[in-house]
Design an enzyme around this catalytic site. Structure first.
Site, PDB file in Angstrom:
ATOM      1  N   LYS A   1     -42.483 -31.215 -86.967  1.00 55.07           N
ATOM      2  CA  LYS A   1     -43.351 -33.655 -86.516  1.00 55.07           C
ATOM      3  C   LYS A   1     -42.793 -32.853 -85.103  1.00 55.07           C
ATOM      4  O   LYS A   1     -41.564 -32.940 -84.443  1.00 55.07           O
ATOM      5  CB  LYS A   1     -42.810 -34.323 -86.689  1.00 55.07           C
ATOM      6  CG  LYS A   1     -43.767 -35.369 -86.329  1.00 55.07           C
ATOM      7  CD  LYS A   1     -42.752 -36.577 -86.997  1.00 55.07           C
ATOM      8  CE  LYS A   1     -41.761 -37.532 -85.757  1.00 55.07           C
ATOM      9  NZ  LYS A   1     -42.452 -37.729 -84.838  1.00 55.07           N
TER      10      LYS A   1
ATOM     11  N   GLU B   1     -29.601 -32.381 -85.146  1.00 56.45           N
ATOM     12  CA  GLU B   1     -28.168 -31.914 -83.861  1.00 56.45           C
ATOM     13  C   GLU B   1     -28.447 -32.915 -83.457  1.00 56.45           C
ATOM     14  O   GLU B   1     -29.476 -33.419 -83.004  1.00 56.45           O
ATOM     15  CB  GLU B   1     -28.902 -30.785 -83.166  1.00 56.45           C
ATOM     16  CG  GLU B   1     -28.892 -29.232 -83.921  1.00 56.45           C
ATOM     17  CD  GLU B   1     -27.706 -28.456 -82.595  1.00 56.45           C
ATOM     18  OE1 GLU B   1     -27.380 -28.597 -82.485  1.00 56.45           O
ATOM     19  OE2 GLU B   1     -27.575 -27.584 -84.021  1.00 56.45           O
TER      20      GLU B   1
ATOM     21  N   CYS C   1     -29.570 -32.402 -74.568  1.00 57.80           N
ATOM     22  CA  CYS C   1     -27.862 -33.179 -75.292  1.00 57.80           C
ATOM     23  C   CYS C   1     -26.681 -33.252 -74.463  1.00 57.80           C
ATOM     24  O   CYS C   1     -25.524 -33.570 -74.758  1.00 57.80           O
ATOM     25  CB  CYS C   1     -28.531 -32.552 -76.355  1.00 57.80           C
ATOM     26  SG  CYS C   1     -28.512 -31.143 -76.588  1.00 57.80           S
TER      27      CYS C   1
ATOM     28  N   GLU D   1     -23.757 -43.216 -74.371  1.00 55.49           N
ATOM     29  CA  GLU D   1     -24.589 -41.772 -73.366  1.00 55.49           C
ATOM     30  C   GLU D   1     -26.414 -41.969 -73.505  1.00 55.49           C
ATOM     31  O   GLU D   1     -26.740 -43.092 -73.568  1.00 55.49           O
ATOM     32  CB  GLU D   1     -24.958 -40.284 -74.965  1.00 55.49           C
ATOM     33  CG  GLU D   1     -26.146 -39.936 -74.602  1.00 55.49           C
ATOM     34  CD  GLU D   1     -26.555 -38.883 -75.895  1.00 55.49           C
ATOM     35  OE1 GLU D   1     -27.427 -39.420 -76.751  1.00 55.49           O
ATOM     36  OE2 GLU D   1     -26.856 -37.667 -75.468  1.00 55.49           O
TER      37      GLU D   1
HETATM   38  P1  NAD Z   1     -35.519 -40.177 -81.774  1.00 58.02           P
HETATM   39  O1  NAD Z   1     -33.771 -39.946 -82.694  1.00 58.02           O
HETATM   40  O2  NAD Z   1     -35.542 -41.172 -81.498  1.00 58.02           O
HETATM   41  O3  NAD Z   1     -36.357 -39.266 -81.427  1.00 58.02           O
HETATM   42  C1  NAD Z   1     -36.777 -37.858 -82.186  1.00 58.02           C
HETATM   43  C2  NAD Z   1     -37.501 -37.487 -83.228  1.00 58.02           C
HETATM   44  O4  NAD Z   1     -37.140 -37.988 -84.351  1.00 58.02           O
HETATM   45  C3  NAD Z   1     -39.174 -37.789 -82.751  1.00 58.02           C
HETATM   46  O5  NAD Z   1     -39.513 -36.940 -83.252  1.00 58.02           O
HETATM   47  C4  NAD Z   1     -39.155 -39.198 -83.133  1.00 58.02           C
HETATM   48  O6  NAD Z   1     -40.153 -39.889 -83.333  1.00 58.02           O
HETATM   49  C5  NAD Z   1     -38.503 -39.109 -84.481  1.00 58.02           C
HETATM   50  N1  NAD Z   1     -37.926 -40.905 -85.694  1.00 58.02           N
HETATM   51  C6  NAD Z   1     -37.633 -41.619 -85.089  1.00 58.02           C
HETATM   52  N2  NAD Z   1     -37.353 -42.112 -85.807  1.00 58.02           N
HETATM   53  C7  NAD Z   1     -36.994 -41.413 -87.251  1.00 58.02           C
HETATM   54  C8  NAD Z   1     -36.720 -41.875 -88.137  1.00 58.02           C
HETATM   55  N3  NAD Z   1     -36.822 -42.891 -88.381  1.00 58.02           N
HETATM   56  N4  NAD Z   1     -37.253 -40.748 -89.487  1.00 58.02           N
HETATM   57  C9  NAD Z   1     -37.660 -39.192 -88.856  1.00 58.02           C
HETATM   58  N5  NAD Z   1     -38.068 -39.230 -87.776  1.00 58.02           N
HETATM   59  C10 NAD Z   1     -37.592 -39.662 -86.666  1.00 58.02           C
HETATM   60  O7  NAD Z   1     -34.579 -39.450 -80.207  1.00 58.02           O
HETATM   61  P2  NAD Z   1     -35.239 -40.192 -78.765  1.00 58.02           P
HETATM   62  O8  NAD Z   1     -34.561 -41.002 -78.340  1.00 58.02           O
HETATM   63  O9  NAD Z   1     -36.881 -40.102 -78.552  1.00 58.02           O
HETATM   64  O10 NAD Z   1     -33.967 -39.013 -77.978  1.00 58.02           O
HETATM   65  C11 NAD Z   1     -33.042 -39.110 -77.504  1.00 58.02           C
HETATM   66  C12 NAD Z   1     -32.039 -38.888 -78.437  1.00 58.02           C
HETATM   67  O11 NAD Z   1     -32.856 -37.266 -78.859  1.00 58.02           O
HETATM   68  C13 NAD Z   1     -30.791 -38.758 -77.127  1.00 58.02           C
HETATM   69  O12 NAD Z   1     -29.816 -39.400 -77.721  1.00 58.02           O
HETATM   70  C14 NAD Z   1     -30.682 -37.500 -77.193  1.00 58.02           C
HETATM   71  O13 NAD Z   1     -28.479 -37.709 -77.515  1.00 58.02           O
HETATM   72  C15 NAD Z   1     -30.567 -36.894 -78.408  1.00 58.02           C
HETATM   73  N6  NAD Z   1     -31.055 -35.555 -78.124  1.00 58.02           N
HETATM   74  C16 NAD Z   1     -30.052 -34.804 -79.071  1.00 58.02           C
HETATM   75  C17 NAD Z   1     -30.813 -33.255 -78.686  1.00 58.02           C
HETATM   76  C18 NAD Z   1     -29.490 -32.227 -79.340  1.00 58.02           C
HETATM   77  O14 NAD Z   1     -29.676 -31.188 -79.469  1.00 58.02           O
HETATM   78  N7  NAD Z   1     -28.506 -32.310 -80.419  1.00 58.02           N
HETATM   79  C19 NAD Z   1     -31.101 -33.110 -78.161  1.00 58.02           C
HETATM   80  C20 NAD Z   1     -32.220 -33.936 -77.389  1.00 58.02           C
HETATM   81  C21 NAD Z   1     -32.182 -35.130 -78.185  1.00 58.02           C
END
Ligand code: NAD
Ligand code: MN
Length: 508
Positions: A212, A286, A320, A418
């Site tokens: 997804k 991650e 990230c 962050e």
């Molecule tokens: P998020 O966690 O809200 O979303 C990430 C993904 O998870 C999306 O596809 C979203 O639809 C899905 N999601 C949301 N709620 C969910 C749930 N309850 N169950 C399953 N899936 C769910 O993150 P965001 O705000 O979209 O992205 C930014 C954040 O992601 C930043 O805070 C950053 O730290 C983190 N990030 C980390 C990495 C890494 O490799 N460590 C890489 C990219 C982003």
């Protein structure tokens, strides 16, 4: 050394340390203007309505609902995308299960490898199309999507394709078997690259997947589904379901998945870890970071300035492992910050499709508001603020100028939280020990950058740092053969390299 001599040396040193380089800030140092250099968007054909890719077919969402994905550079709708319901997710998991049991776990490993090689080669052939689409849907500069994201995507498939029939060498002395169906949920900052990190090792080890993508950047994952069709993969081996958090939750909580791989926020990572704890699913996470640069006074300063700029401002800070904290040795702090200001005033923020653009659009209005909230909070706390760019911000779309807060205390919110945007927090140190403890003073532990001319100093510093990846005299360098991942709240497990195969196998 005689005390007198020592004093003399000290004086000389502090004199040079206090000397400030004269730089022009706030203003582009160039007299000429850049001409526009837009990449054409003609190469991509965006479908108005995008369906779900389940069992090798494009399927309508069962509840008939669609959501828009925008181009953050102008705020306009690029396409409508299907929202997968729990029933659609169930269909995708069943398709993956059937493909796993029926074909993918049965075919010889070298045949699996051939399919993955084919995906890699098609990605290279269609690289420009992917780069333009990624830039349109995400907002990152074409320079980044063209030169970093898409080449890395292809190399991840190439690298993992190579392992498919060599798993005995990856785990010497052990027999490994695949685990079944992997549920994979990814964020919006490296949409296609995160899809590659997830799909390539899963396929190489003989698993089938349901992926997804993030709701604001689903288009390149859907184009990847076309590539997977083109490569002739058996139906159901890879399924792509689009939607937001609800769809993601339905996927990771589905009882018939054997492995969950998530990249995203620490907040959602925690929810998933709790849910998965009650099952025997394997889990990798991650998550976020607040990574630090440590710049010693003996570092190559211009190179370090470039590394700091690259680490936090390029890709809009949507990384990230962004180097969002700068710890600079007190003796050079003033000079360093002046040089940083000069370099920042040359950064071109603007149209992501323009080949001259360094910093593109913030991925969504929501993220932009979040970033501005952090900036305002730090301003209210009274930290010294600086922002600059060589260009004016475009009148539409979601943009943020690169900025920093200088001389911040380690309790400052901007030093701890962050931001996930082009915002740097700067602080100083006097001894290596102080640098290490400041760098480690965070609930995260994803990455760090150490800058010094002395290899022994870098080595000693690196040994003290609690971070998954430590770069020496460089930053944000990736390679499919090196593992990536963090400590503490930055996540569990590693992706990439031989280590990245481990979460997808049962070791006998
Ligand atoms: P998020 O966690 O809200 O979303 C990430 C993904 O998870 C999306 O596809 C979203 O639809 C899905 N999601 C949301 N709620 C969910 C749930 N309850 N169950 C399953 N899936 C769910 O993150 P965001 O705000 O979209 O992205 C930014 C954040 O992601 C930043 O805070 C950053 O730290 C983190 N990030 C980390 C990495 C890494 O490799 N460590 C890489 C990219 C982003
Ligand atoms: Mn989008």
């Amino acid at each position: 050394m005689l005390d007198k001599e020592k004093d003399k040396k000290k004086k000389k040193h502090s004199k040079s340390a206090n000397k400030t380089v004269k730089v022009k800030t706030h203003k582009a140092p160039f007299e000429f203007e850049y001409s526009d250099a837009p990449e054409s968007r003609d190469i991509v054909k965006i479908k108005e309505r995008n369906l779900l890719y389940i069992n090798g077919q494009w399927q309508e969402p069962s509840e008939g609902s669609f959501f828009p994905t925008l181009n953050p550079a102008d705020g306009e709708v690029l396409a409508e995308v299907a929202e997968a319901s729990a029933a659609d997710v169930d269909k995708a998991v069943q398709a993956a299960r059937k493909a796993y049991e029926g074909t993918w776990s049965k075919i010889p490993a070298h045949e699996r490898g051939k399919y993955i090689f084919r995906i890699a080669r098609i990605l290279q052939e269609r690289a420009r199309e992917f780069a333009v689409l990624e830039t349109l849907d995400n907002g990152k500069p074409i320079k980044e999507s063209r030169d970093v994201d898409i080449p890395l995507v292809a190399s991840h498939f190439f690298y993992n394709a190579g392992w498919a029939d060599k798993l005995d060498y990856a785990f010497p002395g052990h027999k490994v078997t695949p685990i079944g169906v992997a549920a994979q949920v990814i964020p919006w900052n490296f949409p296609l690259l995160m899809a590659a990190w997830k799909i390539a090792p899963a396929l190489a080890t003989g698993n089938c997947v349901v992926l997804k993508p993030a709701e604001t950047t689903p288009l390149t994952a859907l184009l990847l589904a076309e590539v997977i069709e083109q490569a002739g993969l058996p139906p159901g081996v890879v399924n792509i379901v689009t939607g937001a958090g609800k769809t993601g939750a339905a996927l990771v909580n589905h009882p018939d998945v054997n492995k969950v791989a998530f990249t995203g926020s620490t907040e959602v990572g925690r929810i998933i870890a709790k849910a998965v704890a009650k099952t025997n699913k394997k889990l990798t996470l991650e998550l976020g970071g607040k990574s630090a640069h440590i710049v010693y006074e003996d570092a190559a300063i211009d190179q370090a300035v470039e590394g700091v700029v690259n680490g936090i401002f390029f890709n809009q800070g949507h990384v990230c492992c962004a180097g969002s904290r700068l710890l600079v040795e007190e003796s050079i702090a003033k000079d360093f910050v002046e040089k940083l200001k000069e370099r920042m005033s040359q950064i071109r923020v603007g149209d992501p499709l323009d080949k001259n653009t360094d910093v593109g659009a913030i991925n969504s209005h929501r993220e932009l508001e979040k970033i501005r909230g952090f900036i305002n909070e730090a301003k209210e706390e009274g930290w010294e603020y600086f922002s600059a760019s060589a260009t004016e911000l475009p009148g539409k779309g979601f943009f943020q100028k690169p900025c920093f807060f200088n001389d911040v205390g380690s309790a400052a919110s901007i030093f701890r939280q962050e931001v996930f945007g082009p915002v740097l927090a700067i602080s100083t140190f006097r001894t290596p020990q102080e640098a290490i403890s400041k760098a480690n003073d965070t609930p995260y532990g994803l990455a760090a950058g150490v800058w010094s001319e002395k290899a022994s100093k870098i080595q000693k510093t690196a040994l003290g740092l609690k971070a998954g990846v430590i770069w020496a005299n460089t930053y944000n360098k990736f390679d499919p053969s090196s593992p990536f991942g963090g400590y503490y709240e930055s996540g569990w497990g590693r992706e990439g390299g031989r280590h990245g195969l481990f979460p997808y196998v049962e070791v006998q």
